[in-house]
Design an enzyme around this catalytic site. Structure first.
Site, PDB file in Angstrom:
ATOM      1  N   HIS A  64       0.808  -1.217   0.000  1.00 58.69           N
ATOM      2  CA  HIS A  64       0.000   0.000   0.000  1.00 58.69           C
ATOM      3  C   HIS A  64       0.844   1.272   0.000  1.00 58.69           C
ATOM      4  CE1 HIS A  64      -2.943  -2.701   2.416  1.00 58.69           C
ATOM      5  NE2 HIS A  64      -3.115  -2.878   1.119  1.00 58.69           N
ATOM      6  N   LYS A  73       6.623   6.313   7.441  1.00 60.33           N
ATOM      7  CA  LYS A  73       6.077   5.418   8.453  1.00 60.33           C
ATOM      8  C   LYS A  73       7.199   4.867   9.317  1.00 60.33           C
ATOM      9  CE  LYS A  73       2.252   3.763   5.604  1.00 60.33           C
ATOM     10  NZ  LYS A  73       1.668   2.600   4.931  1.00 60.33           N
ATOM     11  N   TYR A 133       2.178   1.435  13.941  1.00 60.10           N
ATOM     12  CA  TYR A 133       2.994   2.325  13.125  1.00 60.10           C
ATOM     13  C   TYR A 133       2.577   3.774  13.277  1.00 60.10           C
ATOM     14  CZ  TYR A 133      -0.771   1.260   9.699  1.00 60.10           C
ATOM     15  OH  TYR A 133      -1.969   1.046   9.079  1.00 60.10           O
ATOM     16  N   ASP A 175      -6.355  -6.246  -2.265  1.00 61.59           N
ATOM     17  CA  ASP A 175      -4.940  -6.607  -2.380  1.00 61.59           C
ATOM     18  C   ASP A 175      -4.689  -7.681  -3.424  1.00 61.59           C
ATOM     19  OD1 ASP A 175      -4.163  -4.693  -0.580  1.00 61.59           O
ATOM     20  OD2 ASP A 175      -3.969  -6.065   1.114  1.00 61.59           O
TER      21      ASP A 175
END
Length: 190
Positions: A64, A73, A133, A175
């Site tokens: 992603h 991130k 995260y 996905d």
């Protein structure tokens, strides 16, 4: 610095971070983020959102990214183990389309810093994992993009959880439908 160990990767910008862990018979203590330590290590970003997900063995999430609002991130695992992957999608990068992966677990306590303009994903290797995260931009649901996790041109070497094959993996519907790196390049016009 001193409280974290920062390793560079073969793809510029990616960093694997190992915190200093202080432990005794009671358990352990560690700083998972200290702005001064990260700035001293060359990671000078402002995080605005924290996320946490839980997944069972064989779940694969990714790959992603956000198109117009890219995020840096800082990812880590608090329970279990995952194999975490970043794919370089920076226009003009000499490592465009290349990937790097690292095992993150509650035991090794490593963190993975992924800069803007990388696609990101992970596969759960343990029976259960909780993944946390920090992000430098807010999530914009209409801005989500992705790359097919199994794109042969990228060639991510996903380790399979014990006793499982690729056919046993659990993915979201979206996905399974992302395009590969070639389609991404054509869409972006470079």
């Amino acid at each position: 610095m001193g409280k974290i160990k920062v390793e560079t990767c073969e793809i510029e910008g990616l960093r694997v971070i190992t915190p200093t862990v202080f432990g005794d018979e009671r358990g352990f203590f560690m700083e998972t983020y200290n702005e001064n330590d990260f700035r001293d290590a060359g990671i000078d970003v402002t995080f605005v959102q924290d996320n946490q997900s839980a997944s069972r063995k064989g779940v694969l999430r990714g790959l992603h990214f956000q198109k117009e609002f890219p995020q840096d991130k800082l990812v880590r695992v608090v329970i279990g183990e995952v194999f975490d992957v970043a794919v370089d999608i920076r226009p003009g990068s000499k490592t465009f389309g290349k990937w790097f992966g690292v095992r993150l677990s509650q035991e090794n306590k490593k963190q993975f810093f992924i800069p803007k303009n990388f696609a990101h994903g992970f596969i759960v290797l343990s029976d259960y994992a909780e993944f946390v995260y920090k992000c430098t931009d807010f999530y914009h649901p209409n801005d989500e993009g992705g790359l097919l996790w199994s794109d042969p041109e990228i060639g991510v070497e996903w380790p399979m959880p014990e006793g499982m094959t690729r056919d046993d993996l659990t993915l979201s519907e979206k996905d399974t439908k992302w395009g590969g790196i070639r389609a991404f390049r054509e869409e972006r016009g470079f």
